[in-house]
Design a protein around this motif. Structure first.
Motif, PDB file in Angstrom:
ATOM      1  N   GLY A 137       0.824  -1.214   0.000  1.00 28.59           N
ATOM      2  CA  GLY A 137       0.000   0.000   0.000  1.00 28.59           C
ATOM      3  C   GLY A 137       0.853   1.256   0.000  1.00 28.59           C
ATOM      4  N   PRO A 138       0.195   2.421   0.041  1.00 25.57           N
ATOM      5  CA  PRO A 138       0.929   3.687  -0.057  1.00 25.57           C
ATOM      6  C   PRO A 138       1.860   3.901   1.138  1.00 25.57           C
ATOM      7  N   VAL A 139       2.922   4.675   0.913  1.00 26.67           N
ATOM      8  CA  VAL A 139       3.827   5.072   1.998  1.00 26.67           C
ATOM      9  C   VAL A 139       3.185   6.287   2.678  1.00 26.67           C
ATOM     10  N   THR A 140       3.121   6.271   4.021  1.00 27.03           N
ATOM     11  CA  THR A 140       2.436   7.353   4.745  1.00 27.03           C
ATOM     12  C   THR A 140       3.354   7.957   5.803  1.00 27.03           C
ATOM     13  N   GLY A 141       2.833   9.004   6.485  1.00 31.93           N
ATOM     14  CA  GLY A 141       3.527   9.580   7.634  1.00 31.93           C
ATOM     15  C   GLY A 141       4.852  10.230   7.271  1.00 31.93           C
ATOM     16  N   ARG A 142       5.801  10.214   8.214  1.00 31.75           N
ATOM     17  CA  ARG A 142       7.093  10.878   7.997  1.00 31.75           C
ATOM     18  C   ARG A 142       7.904  10.185   6.902  1.00 31.75           C
ATOM     19  N   ALA A 143       7.696   8.876   6.744  1.00 25.88           N
ATOM     20  CA  ALA A 143       8.390   8.160   5.653  1.00 25.88           C
ATOM     21  C   ALA A 143       7.984   8.772   4.312  1.00 25.88           C
ATOM     22  N   ALA A 144       6.677   9.072   4.168  1.00 27.03           N
ATOM     23  CA  ALA A 144       6.203   9.678   2.920  1.00 27.03           C
ATOM     24  C   ALA A 144       6.735  11.102   2.778  1.00 27.03           C
ATOM     25  N   ASP A 145       6.818  11.837   3.899  1.00 28.55           N
ATOM     26  CA  ASP A 145       7.333  13.216   3.848  1.00 28.55           C
ATOM     27  C   ASP A 145       8.776  13.242   3.335  1.00 28.55           C
ATOM     28  N   VAL A 146       9.620  12.390   3.924  1.00 29.04           N
ATOM     29  CA  VAL A 146      11.049  12.455   3.591  1.00 29.04           C
ATOM     30  C   VAL A 146      11.293  11.989   2.153  1.00 29.04           C
ATOM     31  N   LEU A 147      10.482  11.045   1.717  1.00 27.96           N
ATOM     32  CA  LEU A 147      10.616  10.545   0.343  1.00 27.96           C
ATOM     33  C   LEU A 147      10.052  11.557  -0.656  1.00 27.96           C
ATOM     34  N   ALA A 148       8.914  12.187  -0.297  1.00 27.58           N
ATOM     35  CA  ALA A 148       8.352  13.236  -1.163  1.00 27.58           C
ATOM     36  C   ALA A 148       9.317  14.424  -1.246  1.00 27.58           C
ATOM     37  N   ALA A 149       9.991  14.724  -0.134  1.00 33.40           N
ATOM     38  CA  ALA A 149      10.964  15.829  -0.126  1.00 33.40           C
ATOM     39  C   ALA A 149      12.103  15.534  -1.105  1.00 33.40           C
ATOM     40  N   ALA A 150      12.615  14.294  -1.054  1.00 32.88           N
ATOM     41  CA  ALA A 150      13.720  13.921  -1.952  1.00 32.88           C
ATOM     42  C   ALA A 150      13.250  13.956  -3.402  1.00 32.88           C
ATOM     43  N   ASN A 151      12.062  13.418  -3.648  1.00 31.37           N
ATOM     44  CA  ASN A 151      11.566  13.344  -5.015  1.00 31.37           C
ATOM     45  C   ASN A 151      11.279  14.724  -5.596  1.00 31.37           C
ATOM     46  N   THR A 152      10.607  15.572  -4.809  1.00 32.11           N
ATOM     47  CA  THR A 152      10.282  16.910  -5.315  1.00 32.11           C
ATOM     48  C   THR A 152      11.564  17.717  -5.509  1.00 32.11           C
ATOM     49  N   ALA A 153      12.520  17.568  -4.574  1.00 31.99           N
ATOM     50  CA  ALA A 153      13.810  18.266  -4.722  1.00 31.99           C
ATOM     51  C   ALA A 153      14.524  17.796  -5.986  1.00 31.99           C
ATOM     52  N   ALA A 154      14.442  16.486  -6.277  1.00 33.02           N
ATOM     53  CA  ALA A 154      15.072  15.952  -7.483  1.00 33.02           C
ATOM     54  C   ALA A 154      14.397  16.522  -8.734  1.00 33.02           C
ATOM     55  N   GLU A 155      13.062  16.628  -8.704  1.00 31.82           N
ATOM     56  CA  GLU A 155      12.333  17.179  -9.851  1.00 31.82           C
ATOM     57  C   GLU A 155      12.671  18.662 -10.069  1.00 31.82           C
ATOM     58  N   VAL A 156      12.808  19.399  -8.968  1.00 31.37           N
ATOM     59  CA  VAL A 156      13.176  20.819  -9.079  1.00 31.37           C
ATOM     60  C   VAL A 156      14.611  20.933  -9.608  1.00 31.37           C
ATOM     61  N   ALA A 157      15.515  20.112  -9.059  1.00 32.89           N
ATOM     62  CA  ALA A 157      16.919  20.148  -9.503  1.00 32.89           C
ATOM     63  C   ALA A 157      17.012  19.841 -10.993  1.00 32.89           C
ATOM     64  N   MET A 158      16.224  18.855 -11.437  1.00 26.75           N
ATOM     65  CA  MET A 158      16.204  18.477 -12.857  1.00 26.75           C
ATOM     66  C   MET A 158      15.901  19.695 -13.744  1.00 26.75           C
ATOM     67  N   ARG A 159      15.044  20.585 -13.236  1.00 34.07           N
ATOM     68  CA  ARG A 159      14.642  21.755 -14.025  1.00 34.07           C
ATOM     69  C   ARG A 159      15.613  22.928 -13.897  1.00 34.07           C
ATOM     70  N   LEU A 160      16.469  22.883 -12.876  1.00 34.02           N
ATOM     71  CA  LEU A 160      17.408  24.000 -12.660  1.00 34.02           C
ATOM     72  C   LEU A 160      18.829  23.672 -13.131  1.00 34.02           C
ATOM     73  N   VAL A 161      19.100  22.376 -13.354  1.00 30.83           N
ATOM     74  CA  VAL A 161      20.411  21.997 -13.909  1.00 30.83           C
ATOM     75  C   VAL A 161      20.270  22.124 -15.420  1.00 30.83           C
ATOM     76  N   ARG A 162      20.527  23.330 -15.903  1.00 33.18           N
ATOM     77  CA  ARG A 162      20.352  23.581 -17.337  1.00 33.18           C
ATOM     78  C   ARG A 162      21.220  24.763 -17.710  1.00 33.18           C
ATOM     79  N   PRO A 163      21.632  24.840 -18.984  1.00 32.82           N
ATOM     80  CA  PRO A 163      22.479  25.948 -19.414  1.00 32.82           C
ATOM     81  C   PRO A 163      21.848  27.283 -19.023  1.00 32.82           C
ATOM     82  N   GLY A 164      22.690  28.191 -18.493  1.00 34.53           N
ATOM     83  CA  GLY A 164      22.173  29.496 -18.086  1.00 34.53           C
ATOM     84  C   GLY A 164      21.941  29.586 -16.582  1.00 34.53           C
ATOM     85  N   LYS A 165      21.894  28.416 -15.905  1.00 35.91           N
ATOM     86  CA  LYS A 165      21.731  28.424 -14.442  1.00 35.91           C
ATOM     87  C   LYS A 165      23.072  28.126 -13.777  1.00 35.91           C
ATOM     88  N   LYS A 166      23.132  28.415 -12.471  1.00 40.28           N
ATOM     89  CA  LYS A 166      24.367  28.195 -11.699  1.00 40.28           C
ATOM     90  C   LYS A 166      24.149  27.095 -10.661  1.00 40.28           C
TER      91      LYS A 166
END
Length: 395
Positions: free
Chosen positions: A136-165
């Motif tokens: 079943g779904p991951v819940t509670g703090r386990a879901a928070d820490v995993l969602a944090a890593a995943n969303t941070a990875a998705e944001v990083a994916m969009r910021l690692v691009r020519p023109g950014k630092k």
């Protein structure tokens, strides 16, 4: 005469980045093998599975599959493991790849981080993924820490691009982790990847503080990066608890020393032959002599250790790492694995800054996107960042 040789060097250098189709093909071939190796290890993550067995399965799969490609190339092409399979559980942050005698096993509800790398002709693909052993779904703090890593990875994916630092990424991922009431773990570096170089000079710092400084760097077209995101429900300041747990090393190419002990010379010669450049695990050495010999090699800095680090007991740590090619038509994430369903306790719905980052596309405008219709990632993310892990493009 001299002038000409430097021109040749420039030409040689030029051919070994993503402007060469052959190079892109090798990165993608390494990534495909790695994504399949990861899939295999995730499928074996069950209660009572021995951690060392999982590590061995991942490594064997990579060795076997890389052995089957480029067999008949005109010149001998090096290929194989670029980073040994590590399986680090719960508050263990990274680099846990135990010796054969270790009997640690997985348990129900463990948060399992799998980290591994593969290369073909020195072109390296790396990946890390976090899996919770639960139905079943991951819940509670386990879901928070995993969602944090995943969303941070998705944001990083969009910021690692020519023109950014690099510092744009460092600042953004901290804000994402904070939105889930988690911390980005200190001391983690995302490196540029080059042929036979797993830790290139251009880096993205996970957390900027007074102790760790890196040079400012701009991302440029045709570069490759390993983006490494580690989040924690704890303080994000991991500690080395036991040096004996370290089993992964890399030959320090710039160091020399005449070793005194026969065991050390034996082991160092084995390392130089089998693992001249890439990180390796002590499991792959003649184990009886290894322990003894490794100590002297370490004392004289002939090897760079990858220590096993821990947060406090009870803390949960999630890890997501992917390889991204900065192609002329946009960013191509070539390694990843689908996440389980997450039901975090925190939401980023009201966070305009994070939503704006996630709404950025991953394809560049200037070339009309070519034939591939993969500009959808940004849209998916805007709708729901937790749906944004639409696997790697496993071509």
């Amino acid at each position: 005469m001299l002038q000409m040789s430097s021109d040749d060097e420039v030409r040689e250098e030029k051919e070994l980045d993503l402007s060469s189709n052959d190079v892109v093909t090798k990165y993608k071939a390494a990534a495909e093998i790695l994504n399949n190796a990861l899939k295999l290890v995730v499928s074996e993550c069950k209660p009572k599975a021995k951690i060392v067995d999982l590590c061995e399965k991942g490594d064997s799969f990579i060795r076997e599959q890389t052995g089957n490609v480029y067999k008949n190339a005109k010149r001998k092409i090096e290929r194989g493991i670029a980073f040994p399979t590590c399986v680090s559980v719960n508050n263990t942050v990274c680099h846990f790849s135990p010796l054969a005698t270790d009997d640690a096993v997985l348990e129900e509800n463990d948060m399992v981080k799998i980290d591994m790398g593969c290369h073909i002709d020195g072109f390296i693909a790396v990946v890390a993924h976090t899996h919770v052993i639960a139905n079943g779904p991951v819940t509670g703090r386990a879901a928070d820490v995993l969602a944090a890593a995943n969303t941070a990875a998705e944001v990083a994916m969009r910021l690692v691009r020519p023109g950014k630092k690099n510092k744009d990424v460092t600042e953004a991922i901290q804000k994402v982790a904070a939105a889930y009431d988690c911390k980005i773990v200190e001391g983690v570096l995302s490196h540029q990847l080059k042929q036979f170089v797993i830790d290139g000079n251009k880096v993205v710092l996970s957390v900027s503080n007074a102790d760790t400084k890196v040079d400012d760097a701009d991302f440029e077209e045709n570069e490759v990066y390993a983006i490494d995101i580690v989040t924690s429900t704890g303080e994000g300041k991991p500690k080395l608890l036991d040096e004996k747990q370290t089993t992964i090393y890399k030959r320090a190419v710039d160091k020399n020393y005449h070793l005194k002990m026969k065991a050390s010379r034996f082991i160092f010669s084995e390392i130089s032959q089998k693992f001249p450049i890439m990180p390796f695990t002590a499991r792959a050495l003649e184990e009886k002599r290894a322990r003894l010999g490794l100590v002297e090699c370490m004392n004289h800095e002939l090897l760079q250790p990858y220590p096993v680090l821990h947060e406090k007991p009870g803390d949960l740590v999630a890890h997501i790492k992917f390889t991204v090619l900065l192609m002329p038509n946009g960013s191509d994430k070539i390694t990843s694995h689908l996440l389980q369903e997450l039901k975090p306790t925190k939401s980023i719905e009201d966070n305009a800054e994070i939503k704006a980052w996630l709404a950025l596309g991953t394809k560049s405008k200037k070339k009309g996107g070519g034939k591939k219709k993969k500009g959808k990632k940004g849209d998916a993310a805007e709708a729901d960042p937790m749906e944004a892990t639409n696997g790697a493009s496993q071509e």
